[in-house]
Design a protein around this motif. Sequence first.
Motif, mmCIF file in Angstrom:
data_model
loop_
_atom_site.group_PDB
_atom_site.id
_atom_site.type_symbol
_atom_site.label_atom_id
_atom_site.label_comp_id
_atom_site.label_asym_id
_atom_site.label_seq_id
_atom_site.Cartn_x
_atom_site.Cartn_y
_atom_site.Cartn_z
ATOM 1 N N ILE A 5 18.311 -30.099 22.124
ATOM 2 C CA ILE A 5 18.277 -29.527 20.779
ATOM 3 C C ILE A 5 17.669 -30.517 19.790
ATOM 4 O O ILE A 5 16.902 -30.148 18.894
ATOM 5 N N LYS A 6 18.003 -31.804 19.950
ATOM 6 C CA LYS A 6 17.430 -32.824 19.081
ATOM 7 C C LYS A 6 15.905 -32.830 19.193
ATOM 8 O O LYS A 6 15.187 -32.899 18.187
ATOM 9 N N LYS A 7 15.410 -32.763 20.432
ATOM 10 C CA LYS A 7 13.963 -32.768 20.635
ATOM 11 C C LYS A 7 13.325 -31.510 20.035
ATOM 12 O O LYS A 7 12.219 -31.559 19.472
ATOM 13 N N PHE A 8 14.029 -30.386 20.158
ATOM 14 C CA PHE A 8 13.516 -29.144 19.597
ATOM 15 C C PHE A 8 13.395 -29.249 18.077
ATOM 16 O O PHE A 8 12.394 -28.835 17.480
ATOM 17 N N GLU A 9 14.401 -29.821 17.436
ATOM 18 C CA GLU A 9 14.357 -30.013 15.990
ATOM 19 C C GLU A 9 13.256 -31.000 15.598
ATOM 20 O O GLU A 9 12.558 -30.818 14.603
ATOM 21 N N GLN A 10 13.105 -32.057 16.401
ATOM 22 C CA GLN A 10 12.042 -33.035 16.140
ATOM 23 C C GLN A 10 10.665 -32.382 16.248
ATOM 24 O O GLN A 10 9.737 -32.694 15.488
ATOM 25 N N PHE A 11 10.540 -31.462 17.226
ATOM 26 C CA PHE A 11 9.282 -30.745 17.417
ATOM 27 C C PHE A 11 8.893 -29.997 16.136
ATOM 28 O O PHE A 11 7.764 -30.082 15.654
ATOM 29 N N SER A 50 -3.063 -25.032 15.363
ATOM 30 C CA SER A 50 -3.994 -25.050 16.481
ATOM 31 C C SER A 50 -3.303 -25.513 17.751
ATOM 32 O O SER A 50 -2.233 -26.137 17.722
ATOM 33 N N ASP A 51 -3.914 -25.203 18.889
ATOM 34 C CA ASP A 51 -3.386 -25.656 20.180
ATOM 35 C C ASP A 51 -3.185 -27.160 20.196
ATOM 36 O O ASP A 51 -2.176 -27.665 20.691
ATOM 37 N N ALA A 52 -4.162 -27.888 19.677
ATOM 38 C CA ALA A 52 -4.110 -29.350 19.722
ATOM 39 C C ALA A 52 -2.913 -29.885 18.952
ATOM 40 O O ALA A 52 -2.242 -30.826 19.385
ATOM 41 N N VAL A 53 -2.622 -29.292 17.793
ATOM 42 C CA VAL A 53 -1.478 -29.729 16.988
ATOM 43 C C VAL A 53 -0.175 -29.501 17.744
ATOM 44 O O VAL A 53 0.715 -30.357 17.757
ATOM 45 N N VAL A 54 -0.046 -28.348 18.406
ATOM 46 C CA VAL A 54 1.179 -28.035 19.160
ATOM 47 C C VAL A 54 1.360 -29.010 20.317
ATOM 48 O O VAL A 54 2.458 -29.538 20.531
ATOM 49 N N VAL A 55 0.297 -29.264 21.056
ATOM 50 C CA VAL A 55 0.396 -30.186 22.196
ATOM 51 C C VAL A 55 0.753 -31.589 21.732
ATOM 52 O O VAL A 55 1.603 -32.266 22.327
ATOM 53 N N ASP A 56 0.122 -32.047 20.663
ATOM 54 C CA ASP A 56 0.443 -33.386 20.146
ATOM 55 C C ASP A 56 1.898 -33.486 19.716
ATOM 56 O O ASP A 56 2.553 -34.515 19.911
ATOM 57 N N ALA A 57 2.427 -32.401 19.123
ATOM 58 C CA ALA A 57 3.838 -32.402 18.714
ATOM 59 C C ALA A 57 4.749 -32.483 19.935
ATOM 60 O O ALA A 57 5.735 -33.236 19.947
ATOM 61 N N PHE A 58 4.426 -31.712 20.974
ATOM 62 C CA PHE A 58 5.222 -31.770 22.200
ATOM 63 C C PHE A 58 5.199 -33.177 22.806
ATOM 64 O O PHE A 58 6.229 -33.707 23.217
ATOM 65 N N CYS A 59 4.020 -33.753 22.873
ATOM 66 C CA CYS A 59 3.889 -35.090 23.468
ATOM 67 C C CYS A 59 4.680 -36.124 22.669
ATOM 68 O O CYS A 59 5.313 -37.019 23.249
ATOM 69 N N GLU A 60 4.653 -36.007 21.342
ATOM 70 C CA GLU A 60 5.351 -36.979 20.503
ATOM 71 C C GLU A 60 6.857 -36.944 20.724
ATOM 72 O O GLU A 60 7.505 -37.990 20.781
ATOM 73 N N VAL A 61 7.420 -35.754 20.868
ATOM 74 C CA VAL A 61 8.886 -35.667 20.950
ATOM 75 C C VAL A 61 9.415 -35.763 22.378
ATOM 76 O O VAL A 61 10.577 -36.099 22.579
ATOM 77 N N THR A 62 8.564 -35.470 23.364
ATOM 78 C CA THR A 62 9.040 -35.516 24.755
ATOM 79 C C THR A 62 8.582 -36.757 25.501
ATOM 80 O O THR A 62 9.172 -37.114 26.526
ATOM 81 N N GLY A 63 7.527 -37.393 25.019
ATOM 82 C CA GLY A 63 6.987 -38.545 25.727
ATOM 83 C C GLY A 63 6.123 -38.180 26.902
ATOM 84 O O GLY A 63 5.652 -39.069 27.639
ATOM 85 N N LEU A 64 5.882 -36.886 27.126
ATOM 86 C CA LEU A 64 5.026 -36.450 28.227
ATOM 87 C C LEU A 64 3.555 -36.644 27.880
ATOM 88 O O LEU A 64 3.176 -36.700 26.707
#
Length: 519
Positions: A5-11, A50-64
């Motif tokens: 949930i924390k990661k989801f909020e960070q996203f 944009s797709d790029a913004v979403v992917v960058d957000a996921f990478c930032e909060v998950t470390g993937l």
Amino acid sequence: MSDEIKKFEQFWDVLSRAGIDERARVRAERLVAKTGEAIPVVIAELGLASDAVVVDAFCEVTGLLKTDVTQISDNSILEDTISTEYLRSHRVLPLSQNESVLDVAIIDPFDLDAITALEFACKVKVSPSIMTLTDWRAAFDQLYGRQDDIDETEAALTGAGWADDTQRLKDLSNEAPIVRMVDRLLTDAVDKGATDIHVEPAPNITRIRVRIDGALQALPDEAPELAALLVSRVKVLCDMDVADRRRPQDGRTSVAVRGRPIDLRVSTVPTAYGESMAIRILDRAASMLYLSKLGFSDYDRELIETVLITPKGIFLVTGPTGSGKTTTLYAALNKLRQTQRKILTVEDPIEYFFEDVNQVQVNEAAGVTFATTLRSFLRQDPDILMVGEIRDGETARIAVQAALTGHLVLSTLHTNDAVSSIARLKDMGVEDYLIAATLSGVTAQRLVRKKSGTGRTVIAESFLCTPEITKAIRSGAPEDEIVKLASKQGMVSLRQDGEAKAKAGLVNLDDVYIATGQN
């Protein structure tokens, strides 16, 4: 609070920095709950980022890490272990596998159920990386082939009387086949540079046409049942009433196509064979919101820019429907909004949104007309006013009053040429001396298809209200006298501007004559 949930909020916190506010988040989460779709798909459908913004957000909060199509194998794997439909529905793309690890690309790292299921089925640890939705779709279709959306959709149309079952229609419009079909229709239209999509029901077919460079082009006919599904799907996207198929409706929404935001303006009308739908495609990224990109001659562009730097007066853009008047006004607004001035607009409809411009949509049923809104604008301490169209005497008189009290007013009129705008204002009841005191300049224009490549360019005629022309207007001089004065200052006619562009190889002369109504 759990780690997930924390990661989801960070996203969402990361996306908020990209401009997604709380209202947009609520809208997205409501659609996720309603459709069961993944967050990246919903964000794309709503055109929030944009797709790029979403992917960058996921990478930032998950470390993937993120991956792209260049890292995809030419051969599909896991076909004997996991069904293609499961991989498609969970947006998973297997990349490689050894004895202990399965590498996969996913669009939603919060879909833990999919990762757990893969680990259970393959009996190995799953190592995910993140891919944009656009890249994932392209790679999946390349590896596993496109699913036949049409056959799937037709197979779903079971049971007599489905078209009259509102709930069934809603359910079908949210199912994967029709969702993909609408996505593909929009993508193909944007790729072709289309400005409009028309979906028209007929007795035995669904007719689909797109408007490119001003001309309609037919796409392959589809099954007659598809018209209702396509209309319903777009209605869902636009929060329109799916159940009401007897009255005309208007709606709008934003979606992402190939990772860039696209605004859709939708209109439906009931016909003898079902609802007909027109979709106006407004591509923010490709929109020509710069005067220098519209095709004006140096003289016309510099004249418009001269008018725009004046602190007050009325600037009119004239021409028939479809001549690009609104685009020119938006380009003017785009230039003006970069200054420290308050700008208010009243439009029908609003086609492009500016964050730093106060825009009002006409709603005559609620009493929000051009005239009433323009009158209220005068109490808002504005610097610049834009009126989508001067349609009647009341609006014309209020526009004149605004210009007299120190405001710059931009608007459009339906006239055949620039100088006849003066007679049009007179017909609306504006006196000669008021026109002379407020009119700053006029541009008349048409759109003509380019000779090479796609797209259209503008041909125009423009004049400034110099002291000589102002004096002639005040004295009630005939149009031909004002035309002579405007020509003396440098105005060329629509036809002459078109002929000059044809001589330069930009357009065909026949198209110029068609656009100007001359043979």
